[in-house]
Structure formats: structure tokens, C-alpha cells
Design a protein around this motif. Structure first.
Motif, short mmCIF file in Angstrom:
data_model
loop_
_atom_site.label_atom_id
_atom_site.label_comp_id
_atom_site.label_asym_id
_atom_site.label_seq_id
_atom_site.Cartn_x
_atom_site.Cartn_y
_atom_site.Cartn_z
N GLY A 55 35.86 36.66 55.05
CA GLY A 55 37.35 36.49 54.75
C GLY A 55 37.83 35.24 54.12
N GLY A 108 37.14 34.06 51.56
CA GLY A 108 37.33 33.75 50.01
C GLY A 108 36.28 34.02 48.90
N GLY A 124 44.82 27.30 50.67
CA GLY A 124 46.31 27.40 49.75
C GLY A 124 46.39 28.67 49.24
P1 ATP Z 1 33.97 38.53 53.20
O1 ATP Z 1 32.85 37.66 53.96
O2 ATP Z 1 34.43 39.64 54.42
O3 ATP Z 1 33.18 39.44 52.56
P2 ATP Z 1 35.18 36.89 51.46
O4 ATP Z 1 34.72 35.60 51.80
O5 ATP Z 1 34.40 37.69 50.25
O6 ATP Z 1 34.96 37.92 52.62
P3 ATP Z 1 37.64 37.68 50.13
O7 ATP Z 1 37.40 38.95 50.17
O8 ATP Z 1 37.38 36.84 48.86
O9 ATP Z 1 36.74 36.79 51.24
O10 ATP Z 1 38.96 37.41 50.68
C1 ATP Z 1 39.45 37.91 51.87
C2 ATP Z 1 40.68 38.38 51.73
O11 ATP Z 1 41.59 37.39 51.48
C3 ATP Z 1 41.10 39.15 50.64
O12 ATP Z 1 41.89 40.09 50.67
C4 ATP Z 1 41.64 38.38 49.61
O13 ATP Z 1 42.44 38.90 48.70
C5 ATP Z 1 42.30 37.27 50.33
N1 ATP Z 1 42.54 35.96 49.79
C6 ATP Z 1 41.46 35.20 49.25
N2 ATP Z 1 41.87 33.84 48.98
C7 ATP Z 1 43.15 33.93 49.06
C8 ATP Z 1 44.17 32.93 48.94
N3 ATP Z 1 44.07 31.62 48.66
N4 ATP Z 1 45.47 33.29 49.46
C9 ATP Z 1 45.53 34.35 49.94
N5 ATP Z 1 45.02 35.44 49.86
C10 ATP Z 1 43.65 35.42 49.74
#
Ligand code: ATP
Length: 206
Positions: free
Chosen positions: A11, A13, A177
Motif C-alpha cells: 500500500g 504506492g 503527500g
Molecule cells: P500493493 O503493495 O498492495 O500492491 P502499492 O504499493 O502498489 O500496493 P498502490 O496500489 O499504488 O500501492 O497504492 C495504495 C493505495 O493508496 C491505492 O488505493 C492508491 O490509489 C492510494 N495512494 C497511492 N498514493 C497515494 C497518495 N499520495 N495519496 C493518497 N492515496 C494514495
């Protein structure tokens, strides 16, 4: 070619950063996506899984019943190894083919959730870590992914720590952020990667 390992906690990002990098011109190799592709209906991968685990792991529509297979392999390390022995080489092969096809001038970004845990930093020219405070991670997992706080904490605790990830980072992308703040930061990182790719290209071409 410049190869980049992109990682970060659950999570944090990674997908958001990978999408931005793709929009700037990176070639993305997503190991989770590839792991699903190599066992799609009609593949040798799915045939091998069925040969190992039996036809009960297939859903009625002929696709792999992941919940069922998950139930088997999460309960038994030996079975998990048997599955990995089928899937991992196929993922490696396909990732290598995609990387090769990207061409000599590409910046190839590998989205690797467990890069730190599996000690894979050495496979890439550059390791980019998406970093968030644990409180941010917890908040996003609960609010956006529908986990309970306990589930989110358990998933986070099963991964490397923030310090362990930062220790292997060449470039850190802070994602505490807003998405609007993330984009220009990733643009900067992209420019850094392109510059590194240019240096490598000149050196290897000499
Ligand atoms: P995983 O390891 O679970 O696959 P990930 O590292 O790929 O996660 P993302 O799916 O890119 O993470 O982001 C997790 C969640 O947080 C998503 O719902 C995304 O839309 C949201 N998100 C990412 N960056 C931000 C941000 N800067 N502000 C708010 N929400 C965000």
C-alpha cells in the motif's frame, strides 16, 4: 538499458509510481501481473499446476481457482515450494523476455513487492523505494483497501521494516503527500533514471 527495481511496503504506492514512470516513458515489468499471466487458461504453466495439484484447483470456467490453491499452499510449505518451482521459472523467463524486447535504450522498471525480503537488490542497476510512514500505510490500507486495522498491521508486520527497505534504496520516493505532490517527484526521479541510462549507454557503447 537501465534496469530498475521498484519496491515499497504494501500500500505504499508502488503501482501509483509505476504508472507515473510508464507515462514518462518507462517500460514496466510487473511480476504480480506476470505471475497471473503464466497460469492463464491454455498455458503450459496452468497445465503444470493441474498436473501437480489436480483438476480440483480449476474453477468451472477453466481458470485457476486462486482461493483454493491458496488454501492448499498457505497451509503447507512443501506444497508452496512445489507451486513456486512451477511459477517462478516461468515468471523469470517472461520477465527476461519483456526486458530484452524493451531494447537497449529503455529504462525498464520492475515492480517487485518483496525485493527487500528476498534480497534481490543486486539484480537491478538502481533500486527505487517508495517510502511512507507506517501510519500513512495503515490509513490507506484501512480506508482504501477495506482491511481491518488488525489485518493491515499483520500484513505490514510480515514484511521488511521501513529501515530495512531504506537501507537498500538508491533513490527514495516519499509518498506521504498527495497524489499531486507525487507526480512532480516521480518526474524528477524519471529524469535521474534517464541520465543514468545515458551514462550507461555511453559506457557500454564505448
Ligand atoms: P500493493 O503493495 O498492495 O500492491 P502499492 O504499493 O502498489 O500496493 P498502490 O496500489 O499504488 O500501492 O497504492 C495504495 C493505495 O493508496 C491505492 O488505493 C492508491 O490509489 C492510494 N495512494 C497511492 N498514493 C497515494 C497518495 N499520495 N495519496 C493518497 N492515496 C494514495
Amino acid at each position: 538499458m537501465l534496469t530498475v527495481g521498484l519496491t515499497g511496503g504494501i500500500g505504499a504506492g508502488k503501482s501509483a509510481v509505476a504508472e507515473l514512470l510508464a507515462s514518462y516513458g518507462a517500460v514496466i515489468v510487473d511480476s504480480d501481473k506476470i505471475a497471473r499471466e503464466v497460469v492463464e487458461p491454455g498455458t503450459a504453466g496452468l497445465a503444470a499446476v493441474v498436473a501437480e495439484f489436480g483438476p480440483d484447483v480449476l474453477a468451472a470456467d477453466g481458470t485457476l481457482d486462486r482461493a483454493k490453491l491458496g488454501g492448499i499452499v498457505f497451509a503447507d510449505a512443501g506444497r508452496r515450494e512445489a507451486l513456486n518451482a512451477i511459477v517462478h521459472p516461468l515468471v523469470r523467463e517472461r520477465s527476461a523476455a519483456l526486458t530484452e524486447a524493451a531494447g537497449p535504450d529503455a529504462v525498464v522498471v520492475n515492480d517487485v513487492p518483496l525485493l527487500t525480503e528476498n534480497g534481490l537488490a543486486g539484480l537491478y542497476d538502481v533500486v527505487v523505494v517508495v517510502d511512507v510512514a507506517p501510519a500513512t500505510q495503515l490509513d490507506r490500507l484501512v480506508r482504501l483497501r477495506g482491511m481491518t486495522e488488525d489485518e493491515a498491521r499483520a500484513r505490514m508486520a510480515a514484511q521488511a521494516t521501513r529501515a530495512e527497505r531504506l537501507a537498500i534504496a538508491d533513490i527514495v520516493v516519499d509518498n506521504d503527500g498527495t497524489p499531486a505532490e507525487l507526480a512532480p517527484r516521480v518526474r524528477e526521479v524519471w529524469e535521474q533514471l534517464v541520465a543514468l541510462q545515458g551514462v550507461r549507454g555511453r559506457n557500454s557503447g564505448a
